[in-house]
Design a protein around this motif. Structure first.
Motif, PDB file in Angstrom:
ATOM      1  N   ASN A  98       0.846  -1.192   0.000  1.00 39.67           N
ATOM      2  CA  ASN A  98       0.000   0.000   0.000  1.00 39.67           C
ATOM      3  C   ASN A  98       0.884   1.246   0.000  1.00 39.67           C
ATOM      4  O   ASN A  98       0.724   2.155   0.815  1.00 39.67           O
ATOM      5  N   PHE A  99       1.829   1.272  -0.942  1.00 44.99           N
ATOM      6  CA  PHE A  99       2.850   2.315  -1.005  1.00 44.99           C
ATOM      7  C   PHE A  99       2.320   3.579  -1.659  1.00 44.99           C
ATOM      8  O   PHE A  99       2.023   3.595  -2.848  1.00 44.99           O
ATOM      9  N   TRP A 100       2.199   4.649  -0.887  1.00 44.16           N
ATOM     10  CA  TRP A 100       1.802   5.954  -1.387  1.00 44.16           C
ATOM     11  C   TRP A 100       0.451   5.906  -2.094  1.00 44.16           C
ATOM     12  O   TRP A 100      -0.231   4.894  -2.141  1.00 44.16           O
ATOM     13  N   THR A 101       0.056   7.031  -2.663  1.00 49.58           N
ATOM     14  CA  THR A 101      -1.145   7.057  -3.492  1.00 49.58           C
ATOM     15  C   THR A 101      -0.780   6.456  -4.848  1.00 49.58           C
ATOM     16  O   THR A 101       0.398   6.377  -5.210  1.00 49.58           O
ATOM     17  N   LYS A 102      -1.767   6.043  -5.627  1.00 49.27           N
ATOM     18  CA  LYS A 102      -1.472   5.416  -6.923  1.00 49.27           C
ATOM     19  C   LYS A 102      -0.732   6.375  -7.843  1.00 49.27           C
ATOM     20  O   LYS A 102       0.207   5.984  -8.546  1.00 49.27           O
ATOM     21  N   GLU A 103      -1.129   7.657  -7.839  1.00 49.77           N
ATOM     22  CA  GLU A 103      -0.472   8.640  -8.705  1.00 49.77           C
ATOM     23  C   GLU A 103       1.009   8.762  -8.369  1.00 49.77           C
ATOM     24  O   GLU A 103       1.866   8.711  -9.237  1.00 49.77           O
ATOM     25  N   LYS A 104       1.324   8.907  -7.074  1.00 51.18           N
ATOM     26  CA  LYS A 104       2.714   9.056  -6.662  1.00 51.18           C
ATOM     27  C   LYS A 104       3.492   7.767  -6.893  1.00 51.18           C
ATOM     28  O   LYS A 104       4.655   7.789  -7.321  1.00 51.18           O
ATOM     29  N   SER A 105       2.872   6.653  -6.592  1.00 50.98           N
ATOM     30  CA  SER A 105       3.541   5.366  -6.740  1.00 50.98           C
ATOM     31  C   SER A 105       3.894   5.084  -8.200  1.00 50.98           C
ATOM     32  O   SER A 105       4.994   4.597  -8.494  1.00 50.98           O
ATOM     33  N   ASP A 106       2.983   5.402  -9.123  1.00 55.53           N
ATOM     34  CA  ASP A 106       3.234   5.160 -10.544  1.00 55.53           C
ATOM     35  C   ASP A 106       4.434   5.970 -11.036  1.00 55.53           C
ATOM     36  O   ASP A 106       5.244   5.477 -11.826  1.00 55.53           O
ATOM     37  N   VAL A 107       4.557   7.209 -10.581  1.00 55.84           N
ATOM     38  CA  VAL A 107       5.703   8.038 -10.972  1.00 55.84           C
ATOM     39  C   VAL A 107       6.979   7.525 -10.301  1.00 55.84           C
ATOM     40  O   VAL A 107       8.042   7.457 -10.929  1.00 55.84           O
ATOM     41  N   PHE A 108       6.885   7.149  -9.041  1.00 54.50           N
ATOM     42  CA  PHE A 108       8.026   6.622  -8.292  1.00 54.50           C
ATOM     43  C   PHE A 108       8.601   5.394  -8.993  1.00 54.50           C
ATOM     44  O   PHE A 108       9.822   5.244  -9.115  1.00 54.50           O
ATOM     45  N   VAL A 109       7.720   4.508  -9.462  1.00 58.74           N
ATOM     46  CA  VAL A 109       8.139   3.273 -10.133  1.00 58.74           C
ATOM     47  C   VAL A 109       9.013   3.595 -11.350  1.00 58.74           C
ATOM     48  O   VAL A 109      10.012   2.915 -11.612  1.00 58.74           O
ATOM     49  N   ALA A 135      12.501   8.238 -20.104  1.00 62.38           N
ATOM     50  CA  ALA A 135      11.175   7.980 -19.526  1.00 62.38           C
ATOM     51  C   ALA A 135      11.054   8.577 -18.135  1.00 62.38           C
ATOM     52  O   ALA A 135      10.019   9.149 -17.773  1.00 62.38           O
ATOM     53  N   GLY A 136      12.129   8.465 -17.345  1.00 58.74           N
ATOM     54  CA  GLY A 136      12.098   8.992 -15.978  1.00 58.74           C
ATOM     55  C   GLY A 136      11.974  10.501 -15.943  1.00 58.74           C
ATOM     56  O   GLY A 136      11.160  11.055 -15.198  1.00 58.74           O
ATOM     57  N   VAL A 137      12.786  11.181 -16.752  1.00 60.74           N
ATOM     58  CA  VAL A 137      12.747  12.646 -16.798  1.00 60.74           C
ATOM     59  C   VAL A 137      11.399  13.132 -17.317  1.00 60.74           C
ATOM     60  O   VAL A 137      10.803  14.071 -16.768  1.00 60.74           O
ATOM     61  N   LEU A 138      10.902  12.488 -18.374  1.00 61.61           N
ATOM     62  CA  LEU A 138       9.610  12.889 -18.951  1.00 61.61           C
ATOM     63  C   LEU A 138       8.482  12.699 -17.950  1.00 61.61           C
ATOM     64  O   LEU A 138       7.622  13.577 -17.795  1.00 61.61           O
ATOM     65  N   ASP A 139       8.487  11.556 -17.253  1.00 65.79           N
ATOM     66  CA  ASP A 139       7.412  11.276 -16.301  1.00 65.79           C
ATOM     67  C   ASP A 139       7.458  12.241 -15.120  1.00 65.79           C
ATOM     68  O   ASP A 139       6.416  12.712 -14.652  1.00 65.79           O
ATOM     69  N   LEU A 140       8.651  12.552 -14.641  1.00 66.81           N
ATOM     70  CA  LEU A 140       8.773  13.517 -13.545  1.00 66.81           C
ATOM     71  C   LEU A 140       8.310  14.903 -13.989  1.00 66.81           C
ATOM     72  O   LEU A 140       7.650  15.620 -13.228  1.00 66.81           O
ATOM     73  N   TYR A 141       8.640  15.270 -15.211  1.00 65.12           N
ATOM     74  CA  TYR A 141       8.236  16.580 -15.730  1.00 65.12           C
ATOM     75  C   TYR A 141       6.717  16.669 -15.863  1.00 65.12           C
ATOM     76  O   TYR A 141       6.113  17.684 -15.504  1.00 65.12           O
ATOM     77  N   GLN A 142       6.117  15.588 -16.375  1.00 70.84           N
ATOM     78  CA  GLN A 142       4.670  15.598 -16.600  1.00 70.84           C
ATOM     79  C   GLN A 142       3.874  15.462 -15.307  1.00 70.84           C
ATOM     80  O   GLN A 142       2.723  15.892 -15.239  1.00 70.84           O
ATOM     81  N   SER A 143       4.484  14.858 -14.277  1.00 71.43           N
ATOM     82  CA  SER A 143       3.722  14.519 -13.066  1.00 71.43           C
ATOM     83  C   SER A 143       4.268  15.149 -11.791  1.00 71.43           C
ATOM     84  O   SER A 143       3.875  14.741 -10.696  1.00 71.43           O
ATOM     85  N   TYR A 144       5.162  16.142 -11.921  1.00 79.68           N
ATOM     86  CA  TYR A 144       5.763  16.734 -10.722  1.00 79.68           C
ATOM     87  C   TYR A 144       4.731  17.342  -9.787  1.00 79.68           C
ATOM     88  O   TYR A 144       4.920  17.439  -8.574  1.00 79.68           O
ATOM     89  N   HIS A 145       3.579  17.721 -10.338  1.00 76.47           N
ATOM     90  CA  HIS A 145       2.550  18.383  -9.549  1.00 76.47           C
ATOM     91  C   HIS A 145       1.916  17.459  -8.503  1.00 76.47           C
ATOM     92  O   HIS A 145       1.257  17.934  -7.572  1.00 76.47           O
ATOM     93  N   VAL A 146       2.103  16.123  -8.649  1.00 82.39           N
ATOM     94  CA  VAL A 146       1.473  15.211  -7.684  1.00 82.39           C
ATOM     95  C   VAL A 146       2.264  15.141  -6.374  1.00 82.39           C
ATOM     96  O   VAL A 146       1.760  14.629  -5.374  1.00 82.39           O
ATOM     97  N   GLU A 159       4.217  16.678  -3.030  1.00 81.79           N
ATOM     98  CA  GLU A 159       3.943  17.780  -2.114  1.00 81.79           C
ATOM     99  C   GLU A 159       5.131  18.001  -1.178  1.00 81.79           C
ATOM    100  O   GLU A 159       5.309  17.278  -0.204  1.00 81.79           O
ATOM    101  N   GLY A 160       5.933  18.992  -1.480  1.00 81.75           N
ATOM    102  CA  GLY A 160       7.003  19.377  -0.567  1.00 81.75           C
ATOM    103  C   GLY A 160       8.263  18.534  -0.657  1.00 81.75           C
ATOM    104  O   GLY A 160       8.377  17.577  -1.428  1.00 81.75           O
ATOM    105  N   THR A 161       9.232  18.896   0.203  1.00 80.88           N
ATOM    106  CA  THR A 161      10.561  18.288   0.196  1.00 80.88           C
ATOM    107  C   THR A 161      10.529  16.811   0.538  1.00 80.88           C
ATOM    108  O   THR A 161      11.290  16.014  -0.017  1.00 80.88           O
ATOM    109  N   GLN A 162       9.653  16.400   1.457  1.00 78.71           N
ATOM    110  CA  GLN A 162       9.630  15.006   1.900  1.00 78.71           C
ATOM    111  C   GLN A 162       9.379  14.050   0.740  1.00 78.71           C
ATOM    112  O   GLN A 162      10.045  13.007   0.632  1.00 78.71           O
ATOM    113  N   ASP A 163       8.456  14.389  -0.133  1.00 81.42           N
ATOM    114  CA  ASP A 163       8.155  13.515  -1.263  1.00 81.42           C
ATOM    115  C   ASP A 163       9.385  13.322  -2.156  1.00 81.42           C
ATOM    116  O   ASP A 163       9.672  12.215  -2.612  1.00 81.42           O
ATOM    117  N   TRP A 164      10.115  14.410  -2.392  1.00 81.90           N
ATOM    118  CA  TRP A 164      11.298  14.317  -3.250  1.00 81.90           C
ATOM    119  C   TRP A 164      12.429  13.559  -2.554  1.00 81.90           C
ATOM    120  O   TRP A 164      13.219  12.870  -3.220  1.00 81.90           O
TER     121      TRP A 164
END
Length: 274
Positions: free
Chosen positions: A38-49, A201-212, A214-219
């Protein structure tokens, strides 16, 4: 700082580092690990992957720096082996980058689920089993011996890796072997081919989804997971190269088939292990 979240990120990093270069689908395993914990929200987890795969690819750059530098400089200096490898990698990278940019987000939305992962694992396992049972004649012993034509074909085969469960490494390694590339050369070419694909793929996904995020902890969570994937992948690369020098991939074929059937059973019945 949420220590439990960091622990989960570390586990995801280990899973990525271990599975990225094995023909068993790193994305598939990460999706399943994310659901299990149950790692993070689905949006954050998909980008993290997608993002932590850059840690694993950084391990390839570190381990093969001399050969990769030779390929890069060979494009300018004209040194034959380096130039040939550099052109081969560029041409082989084009298909998946074009298809990924065009359809990558759609694939992620439609196929990032356990049933797709299961089917991809089973089909890929059957293909590995068949190739190992009917090994083609080897005509390229070293990675520098792979022809331009073979490199383009491997690049086209790599497009299948957009489907979760297929495995980028599995598609490129087994695809190269089917074309007559030795197991060791196919493995190394797969390592190298992942560099532009995974970083892009990693750079593109981070660029497209950086808005999901929230703050320094997520990064920090992403950074920590990426670091763990780097260390894990570096160890795996050295072990895998030694392994393929003496053994075949049959164990991975059976692993894919059995794990895919188990995942499919649980997905279709609604049973849960957690």
């Amino acid at each position: 700082m949420d220590l439990l979240l960091l622990l989960k990120a570390a586990i995801m990093g280990v899973v990525e580092g271990i599975t990225e270069f094995l023909p068993i689908s790193s994305t598939g395993h990460l999706i399943l690990a994310s659901e299990l914990m149950n790692f993070w929200t689905k949006e954050k987890s998909d980008v993290f992957v997608i993002a932590i795969q850059m840690g694993a690819i950084a391990a390839v750059i570190y381990e093969y720096w001399a050969k990769l530098w030779g390929a890069a400089t060979g494009l300018v200096s004209g040194e034959p082996k380096g130039r040939h490898l550099g052109i081969s990698l560029i041409l082989a990278s084009i298909p998946i980058m074009l298809i990924g940019v065009t359809f990558g987000q759609t694939v992620k939305e439609l196929l990032f689920n356990d049933i797709s992962v299961a089917i991809g694992l089973i089909v890929g396992g059957l293909i590995i089993w068949w190739v190992e049972k009917h090994p083609p004649k080897v005509n390229a012993q070293e990675v520098e011996n792979i022809s331009i034509k073979e490199a383009v074909y491997i690049g086209l085969i790599q497009v299948l890796a957009l489907i979760p469960g297929t495995s980028r490494s599995g598609a490129t390694i087994i695809g190269a072997m089917m074309l007559g590339v030795s197991r060791k050369a196919a493995t190394e070419f797969s390592f190298f081919l992942g560099i532009p694909v995974i970083i892009g793929a990693g750079v593109l996904d981070l660029y497209q989804s950086y808005h999901v995020f929230e703050g320094t902890q997520d990064w920090l969570v992403i950074g920590f997971g990426t670091l763990v994937s780097f260390v894990s992948a570096l160890i795996l690369i050295r072990v895998l190269v030694a392994y393929v020098a003496k053994r075949d991939f049959m164990v991975f074929a059976w692993y894919r088939i059995v794990s895919g059937l188990i995942i499919l059973l649980f997905a279709l019945t609604g049973w849960r292990l957690w």
